[in-house]
Design an enzyme around this catalytic site. Structure first.
Site, PDB file in Angstrom:
ATOM      1  N   SER A   2       0.825  -1.205   0.000  1.00 49.76           N
ATOM      2  CA  SER A   2       0.000   0.000   0.000  1.00 49.76           C
ATOM      3  C   SER A   2       0.857   1.253   0.000  1.00 49.76           C
ATOM      4  CB  SER A   2      -0.919   0.002   1.229  1.00 49.76           C
ATOM      5  OG  SER A   2      -1.646   1.211   1.308  1.00 49.76           O
ATOM      6  N   ASP A   3       0.483   2.193  -0.847  1.00 49.72           N
ATOM      7  CA  ASP A   3       1.096   3.518  -0.820  1.00 49.72           C
ATOM      8  C   ASP A   3       0.677   4.203   0.484  1.00 49.72           C
ATOM      9  OD1 ASP A   3       2.535   5.675  -1.774  1.00 49.72           O
ATOM     10  OD2 ASP A   3       0.771   6.591  -2.691  1.00 49.72           O
ATOM     11  N   LYS A   4       1.563   5.009   1.052  1.00 48.30           N
ATOM     12  CA  LYS A   4       1.251   5.646   2.332  1.00 48.30           C
ATOM     13  C   LYS A   4       0.326   6.843   2.164  1.00 48.30           C
ATOM     14  CE  LYS A   4       4.207   8.351   4.470  1.00 48.30           C
ATOM     15  NZ  LYS A   4       3.421   9.581   4.811  1.00 48.30           N
TER      16      LYS A   4
END
Length: 622
Positions: A27-29
């Site tokens: 997941s991208d932050k």
């Protein structure tokens, strides 16, 4: 349709099956784990005399298209606070937009009242520091970034060129991008469903560590509060070959342990994202990847499930399998649960379809070859009152009855798509041999009971037959045909309730009203037709309604018979699952382990959550 209600648009239908089996989510932050709402802080480290937060904000605005709508969250934050009216006498001559490789923006401006021309830039501190000469200010900047990062505060460095066209560091703009209120709970929920979450960000290592700590994305150590995140830096990650642009050979062998055991990755570039996904897939994980920019497109395309988050670029959407219309990680987890429900319904559909088809085909195959009615016909049949016409050489059922069975069967099958199902706690993996075996057990019990009933009916004129002993008497061949029609119909529809619960008994899961209604309607129609069928001939074969000739209780007896064998059928199914799991037949237990992405404690590719806290003693931060 169900996924779209939760803000997920499916681009490729095959992605639903992949989403159900996904056991790793990268997941991208920013924007997914966090709110993507930058809140500027008053704390502003200044490294050039005479500058202040006000002036640094002005220079940061010059490194953006301040006369146009903001292009990203950082521009929105900067331009919403900077004094843009004071820039009326500033003309922008050139502009370099943000690039995921360069990680900074740059503007060339001219002050019209002084004709002074210079450049300004804003970007990640470690990138801006490479532009300026090393001095005490650069060392202090490194220290400030680390201290701010420990508190979860992000930094944006701003610099400008002097009269000698050399870059000078002006200061740091500090801001917060707080985690979404539901992210921590959602991560725990994802883990409970067998999906491991790894955070991938371009932010500083300390920022990533603090975010992971807040989200409890890490290992729990006995005797210590909170978690210990293992965040990998970009230094140990693989890179594409500079000439061929291909991934390194034996990626999983050389980098598997480093990537597998990390809870997150910081200061990464687009090619890192691509290779992280590639490595995890080579390790045997079914990997999902979220992204929003053009630079994320290769990783999204490489992942088993590419997920473009809300507000993603057209390139990211084109490379994705699923596009989100709502923000946050919770939307993805809801999608995983829905996809697993859909997978369960597909599994139920296939199990029932195979069982119903096998029951019909094998039963009629055996009946035609082994149970010839002419062999059961009494020698004095012509003198027996109520016997009817001569029995045929082979048992068969009129085509119309077969069509009615399949038509009602298919109508009931449609209702499986609306059935109540419990999503699996582990990622779904197909094991077709197991599926076929269970379907065969269900079909085998049903067809065996049909063969027994056919034999008893054909033998009804025998003085020692069950029919004679129970005082029912012999029945006409037309009644036998109708009895088997009713038996096969009831067994088919009752098999549906056994097929939908798999290793549990049929009463362990409540069917949906739609499925229950469809099955009840099909059973009612079949029973009414069997009882009220007019006496006559179909396909040159006599057919008699069960309610038109004695014994009039025949339909009730068939129902009782079917229900008894239904319990036997369900017990046989559950017992088969018990034996399969006890002796790991057809690799059924390993199928569950593979869906979890786990094996045993000696597996070198396991992370600390699987191995236990003792392995943390050998961990080093990347």
């Amino acid at each position: 349709k169900e996924l779209s209600k939760h803000g997920e648009i499916v681009i490729h239908l095959a992605a639903i099956e992949d989403l159900a089996g996904m056991n790793m989510l990268c997941s991208d932050k920013t924007g997914t784990l966090t709110m993507n709402k930058m809140v500027i802080q008053d704390e502003t480290p200044v490294y050039k005399q005479g500058e202040s937060q006000y002036s640094i904000l002005r220079y940061a605005a010059m490194a953006a298209k301040w006369r146009e709508p903001p292009r990203d969250a950082l521009d929105t934050m900067t331009l919403s606070i900077a004094d843009l009216d004071s820039l009326n006498n500033v003309e922008q001559l050139d502009f370099m937009p943000f690039d995921p490789i360069v990680k900074r923006t740059e503007g060339t401006v001219k002050e019209t009242d002084t004709n002074k021309t210079y450049k300004t830039t804003k970007g990640a501190p470690h990138v801006i520091l490479k532009l300026v000469k090393e001095s005490e200010h650069t060392h202090k900047c490194h220290h400030d970034v680390e201290e701010l990062g420990k508190r979860g505060i992000r930094s944006l460095a701003v610099a400008k060129t002097n009269d000698s066209n050399e870059w000078e560091l002006l200061g740091l703009l500090t801001f917060l991008d707080p985690p979404r209120f539901d992210t921590k709970e959602t991560i725990h929920r994802a883990i409970s469903y067998g999906v491991e979450v790894k955070m991938i960000t371009g932010d500083h290592l300390l920022i990533a560590m603090e975010t992971a700590r807040l989200l409890e994305l890490g290992d729990r150590v006995e005797g210590r509060d909170g978690v210990l995140p293992v965040i990998r830096g970009a230094e140990g990650l693989p890179l594409l070959d500079p000439t061929t642009k291909k991934a390194p050979p034996d990626l999983a062998t050389h980098y598997g342990d480093y990537i597998r055991s990390g809870h997150g990755f910081a200061q990464v570039f687009p090619e890192h994202k691509f290779l992280i996904v590639q490595c995890l897939r080579e390790l045997g994980f079914k990997c999902g990847m979220t992204g929003d920019g053009v630079n994320d497109a290769p990783a999204l395309k490489r992942a088993d499930v590419g997920i473009a988050v809300a507000g993603a670029t057209d390139a990211a959407r084109a490379a994705s399998d699923i596009v989100l219309t709502e923000e946050g990680l919770s939307t993805i987890v809801e999608g995983i649960i829905i996809a697993r429900c859909i997978f369960q319904r597909m599994k139920n559909f296939i199990t029932y379809r195979i069982a119903a088809t096998l029951q019909l085909l094998v039963f009629f195959f055996i009946a035609v070859l082994a149970l010839r009615p002419i062999n059961f016909q009494p020698d004095n049949w012509q003198t027996i009152d109520g016997f009817g016409e001569e029995w045929p050489n082979f048992f068969k059922m009129p085509v119309l009855m077969l069509m009615l069975i399949t038509l009602l069967n298919d109508g009931t099958l449609i209702s499986i798509g609306y059935d109540n199902v419990t999503p699996s706690k582990y990622p779904n993996v197909w094991n077709l041999p197991i599926l076929f075996l269970i379907s065969s057990v269900l079909a085998g019990v049903a067809l065996f009971s049909s063969i027994i009933l056919l034999y008893v009916c054909l033998d009804s004129w025998n003085d020692n037959s069950l029919f004679q002993k129970w005082g029912l008497g012999g029945i006409e061949y037309g009644q036998i045909t109708t009895v088997i029609y009713l038996k096969v119909s009831i067994s088919d529809f009752l098999t549906l309730f056994s097929a939908r619960t798999h290793d549990g008994f049929f009463w362990t899961s409540k069917p949906s009203p739609i499925l229950l209604g469809a099955a009840s309607l099909a059973l009612s129609i079949s029973t009414i037709l069997a009882c009220a069928w007019p006496n006559g001939s179909i396909d040159n074969q006599n057919v008699v309604g069960l309610a038109r000739l004695p014994p009039y209780s025949l339909a009730v007896l068939v129902w009782v018979y079917c229900i008894i064998w239904w319990f036997i059928q369900d017990f046989a199914k559950v017992f088969t699952y018990y034996i399969l799991e006890k002796y790991n037949v057809l690799d059924i237990n390993n199928t569950i382990r593979r869906s979890q992405g786990r094996s045993n404690s000696n597996d070198p590719l396991l992370g600390d959550e699987e191995k236990g806290p003792s392995s943390l003693t050998t961990k080093l931060l990347g």
